[in-house]
Design an enzyme around this catalytic site. Structure first.
Site, PDB file in Angstrom:
ATOM      1  N   GLN A 126       0.852  -1.187   0.000  1.00 31.09           N
ATOM      2  CA  GLN A 126       0.000   0.000   0.000  1.00 31.09           C
ATOM      3  C   GLN A 126       0.888   1.238   0.000  1.00 31.09           C
ATOM      4  O   GLN A 126       1.740   1.387   0.873  1.00 31.09           O
ATOM      5  CB  GLN A 126      -0.899  -0.003   1.235  1.00 31.09           C
ATOM      6  CG  GLN A 126      -1.962   1.080   1.236  1.00 31.09           C
ATOM      7  CD  GLN A 126      -2.804   1.022   2.498  1.00 31.09           C
ATOM      8  OE1 GLN A 126      -2.305   0.709   3.572  1.00 31.09           O
ATOM      9  NE2 GLN A 126      -4.084   1.312   2.378  1.00 31.09           N
ATOM     10  N   SER A 129       0.622   6.877   2.126  1.00 27.08           N
ATOM     11  CA  SER A 129       1.193   7.942   2.952  1.00 27.08           C
ATOM     12  C   SER A 129       2.389   8.597   2.289  1.00 27.08           C
ATOM     13  O   SER A 129       3.136   7.962   1.536  1.00 27.08           O
ATOM     14  CB  SER A 129       1.600   7.381   4.317  1.00 27.08           C
ATOM     15  OG  SER A 129       0.489   6.909   5.023  1.00 27.08           O
ATOM     16  N   SER A 161       3.449  -0.277   3.593  1.00 24.65           N
ATOM     17  CA  SER A 161       3.421  -1.631   4.160  1.00 24.65           C
ATOM     18  C   SER A 161       3.799  -2.671   3.113  1.00 24.65           C
ATOM     19  O   SER A 161       3.284  -2.649   1.998  1.00 24.65           O
ATOM     20  CB  SER A 161       2.031  -1.948   4.713  1.00 24.65           C
ATOM     21  OG  SER A 161       1.618  -0.949   5.612  1.00 24.65           O
ATOM     22  N   GLU A 243     -10.920  -1.310   4.803  1.00 24.09           N
ATOM     23  CA  GLU A 243      -9.818  -1.439   5.742  1.00 24.09           C
ATOM     24  C   GLU A 243     -10.291  -1.207   7.174  1.00 24.09           C
ATOM     25  O   GLU A 243      -9.990  -1.975   8.071  1.00 24.09           O
ATOM     26  CB  GLU A 243      -8.725  -0.436   5.372  1.00 24.09           C
ATOM     27  CG  GLU A 243      -7.478  -0.531   6.236  1.00 24.09           C
ATOM     28  CD  GLU A 243      -6.398   0.424   5.766  1.00 24.09           C
ATOM     29  OE1 GLU A 243      -6.759   1.512   5.272  1.00 24.09           O
ATOM     30  OE2 GLU A 243      -5.218   0.092   5.903  1.00 24.09           O
ATOM     31  N   SER A 367      -5.645   7.797  11.222  1.00 16.80           N
ATOM     32  CA  SER A 367      -5.508   7.941  12.674  1.00 16.80           C
ATOM     33  C   SER A 367      -6.880   8.063  13.346  1.00 16.80           C
ATOM     34  O   SER A 367      -7.861   8.504  12.735  1.00 16.80           O
ATOM     35  CB  SER A 367      -4.651   9.165  13.001  1.00 16.80           C
ATOM     36  OG  SER A 367      -5.391  10.352  12.778  1.00 16.80           O
ATOM     37  N   ASN A 368      -6.934   7.675  14.622  1.00 20.46           N
ATOM     38  CA  ASN A 368      -8.210   7.735  15.332  1.00 20.46           C
ATOM     39  C   ASN A 368      -8.714   9.166  15.488  1.00 20.46           C
ATOM     40  O   ASN A 368      -9.930   9.390  15.592  1.00 20.46           O
ATOM     41  CB  ASN A 368      -8.060   7.051  16.699  1.00 20.46           C
ATOM     42  CG  ASN A 368      -8.036   5.532  16.558  1.00 20.46           C
ATOM     43  OD1 ASN A 368      -7.989   5.001  15.446  1.00 20.46           O
ATOM     44  ND2 ASN A 368      -8.077   4.833  17.682  1.00 20.46           N
ATOM     45  N   GLU A 369      -7.790  10.132  15.488  1.00 19.47           N
ATOM     46  CA  GLU A 369      -8.243  11.521  15.556  1.00 19.47           C
ATOM     47  C   GLU A 369      -9.046  11.870  14.293  1.00 19.47           C
ATOM     48  O   GLU A 369     -10.105  12.521  14.367  1.00 19.47           O
ATOM     49  CB  GLU A 369      -7.039  12.466  15.684  1.00 19.47           C
ATOM     50  CG  GLU A 369      -6.348  12.437  17.041  1.00 19.47           C
ATOM     51  CD  GLU A 369      -5.418  11.244  17.205  1.00 19.47           C
ATOM     52  OE1 GLU A 369      -5.233  10.475  16.221  1.00 19.47           O
ATOM     53  OE2 GLU A 369      -4.863  11.075  18.307  1.00 19.47           O
TER      54      GLU A 369
END
Length: 385
Positions: A126, A129, A161, A243, A367-369
Site C-alpha cells: 500500500q 502515505s 506496508s 480497511e 488515525s483515530n483523531e
C-alpha cells in the site's frame, strides 16, 4: 441477522477445519519482514491456500475464490485463527485492493490482477502515505502527469506496508496543480519498474515492515489506473472503508487473543489483584461485542447494503481494544514480559511483540483523531472545527 448458524454453514466450518488441520505448518514460518526467504515462505503459504481455493473465499471462482458470502468469510477467519495459520503476507492485496478492484476495476484489470493476487503470485504494497500526508490523504503531493496512454509518476511515498519485498503497489497520485480532494487518481505500479527506488524503514526490533518509495519519472499505462481519472479520492475512501470497517481486522483475531489472555490469567491469578479479573473480562466481552458488530455489518452487506462512515467507529474500537487487551497481558506478566518462559500458557514474547504492534493501531488505516472527525461531521452532522 440470525444469531445461529445454518447446517450449511456448520458443514462449511467443518470443511475449513479439516483442511487447516491437514495443511497448516506445524511451526511458525520465518518473519516476512526480516528476510527475502521469510517473505517467500509466506508466499508459498499463500499458494497452498490458493491450491485449496482458500485464497479469498468471497471472490468469484473465475478469480480464484469460492463465491461465498461474508458470513462464510467470517467462519473461515475463525477457523484460520483457531488453527494458528500464518499471517497473510498479501493482506494489502486480498483484503483492501481486491474488494476495491471488484467495485471499480475494469474487466481486464480483474482478469489480469485478481487471480494472481489470490494465488500469491503478486504480493501488493500500500503506497498512500507521504512525508506530508498520512491520515490526511488530501495532502498527497506525488503527481501523475498524463502523457498519451501513460502516466508519469513522480514523488515520494513513505510507511508503505510490505513494500520492501512486494511485487506491486497501489498509490494515490494527483494531477499537477490540483488541490485537496480533487484531481487525484489511484494508480497501480510494479515495484521493479524503472525509476522506482525502495528504501526499507527498519523498526526498533529490526523488522522492515515498511519502506519509503521514491518515484522518478515512472511510466505507467493508463490502463493501470483504478477507477476514473481524477476520482481517486472516491475510490480510496471505498478502500479505506474495507480497511477500517471489515476486512483488515476480522473479529477472530481478537477473540483468539482474548482466549489466550484468559488462559494467561488462569495460570497466574493467585498472585493478581481482583481488578485484573475485571480487565480480562472486559477484554473478553469487547472481543465478542466486536464480533457481533461485524456479523451485523456482514449481514447488512450480504443483503445489498454498503459500508458507510460507521466504519470509523469500528476502526477506533478494534484499535483501542487491541491495546487494552495486550496491556492487560503485560501487566499480568510484569517483568516476565521480556522473557519467554515455557509455562505461562502462551509465550511472553508474543504478548510483547503483539503489544508493540497494537500501539500502531490508532495511527495506521487513518488515525483515530481523523476517524473521530469523520464521526462528528458525517454521522453526527456536527460543523467542521
Amino acid at each position: 441477522m440470525k444469531l445461529e448458524y445454518t447446517p450449511e454453514q456448520d458443514a462449511f466450518r467443518a470443511e475449513v477445519r479439516a483442511w487447516m488441520e491437514a495443511n497448516v505448518p506445524s511451526g511458525p514460518l520465518p518473519s516476512f519482514d526480516l528476510t527475502r526467504e521469510g517473505f517467500e515462505a509466506h508466499r508459498d503459504w499463500e499458494r497452498k491456500l490458493s491450491e485449496g481455493r482458500w485464497g479469498m473465499v468471497t471472490w468469484p471462482e473465475a478469480y480464484g475464490g469460492r463465491a461465498l458470502d461474508l458470513i462464510r468469510w467470517l467462519i473461515f477467519e475463525e477457523e484460520y485463527y483457531r488453527a494458528k495459520a500464518p499471517t497473510r503476507v498479501n493482506q494489502n492485496g486480498i483484503f483492501l485492493l481486491g474488494p476495491t478492484m471488484m467495485e471499480f476495476g475494469t474487466e481486464d484489470q480483474k482478469a489480469r490482477f485478481l487471480p494472481r493476487m489470490a494465488a500469491g503470485d503478486d504480493i501488493w504494497a500500500q503506497a498512500w502515505s507521504e512525508p506530508g500526508a498520512g491520515s490526511d490523504l488530501a495532502g498527497v503531493r506525488a503527481t501523475a502527469t498524463r502523457d498519451g496512454d501513460h502516466y508519469i509518476l513522480n514523488g515520494q511515498k513513505t510507511w508503505s506496508s510490505r513494500a520492501v519485498f512486494a511485487d506491486w503497489a497501489f498509490g494515490l497520485f494527483r494531477e499537477p496543480g490540483s488541490e485537496r480532494h480533487k484531481g487525484m487518481s489511484l494508480i497501480l505500479f510494479p515495484l521493479d519498474a524503472p525509476g522506482v527506488t525502495r528504501r526499507p524503514i527498519q523498526r526498533m526490533d529490526g523488522k522492515m515492515v515498511f519502506a519509503e518509495l521514491f518515484l522518478d519519472n515512472v511510466r505507467v499505462p493508463v490502463a493501470d489506473r483504478l477507477g476514473d481519472e481524477g476520482q481517486g479520492w472516491h475510490v480510496c475512501m471505498a478502500t479505506a472503508g474495507f480497511e477500517r470497517g471489515l476486512m483488515l481486522r476480522s473479529p477472530a483475531r481478537y477473540q483468539v487473543a482474548a482466549s489466550n489472555l484468559l488462559t494467561l490469567y488462569e495460570n497466574n491469578k493467585n498472585s493478581l489483584p481482583a481488578s485484573v479479573a475485571e480487565r480480562v473480562a472486559q477484554s473478553w466481552m469487547d472481543a465478542d461485542a466486536y464480533a457481533l458488530s461485524i456479523y451485523s455489518t456482514a449481514s447488512r452487506l450480504t443483503a445489498g447494503g454498503s459500508i458507510g462512515p460507521e466504519s470509523s467507529t469500528n476502526k477506533i474500537f478494534w484499535s483501542e481494544m487491541d491495546i487494552a487487551l495486550h496491556q492487560t497481558a503485560l501487566d499480568i506478566l510484569g517483568d516476565r514480559a521480556e522473557l519467554a518462559p515455557p509455562d505461562l500458557g502462551t509465550t511472553a514474547v508474543d504478548w510483547l511483540e503483539d503489544y508493540i504492534f497494537a500501539l500502531a493501531g490508532p495511527i495506521y488505516a487513518g488515525s483515530n483523531e481523523i476517524q473521530r472527525n469523520i464521526i462528528a461531521e458525517r454521522m453526527l452532522g456536527l460543523p467542521r472545527a
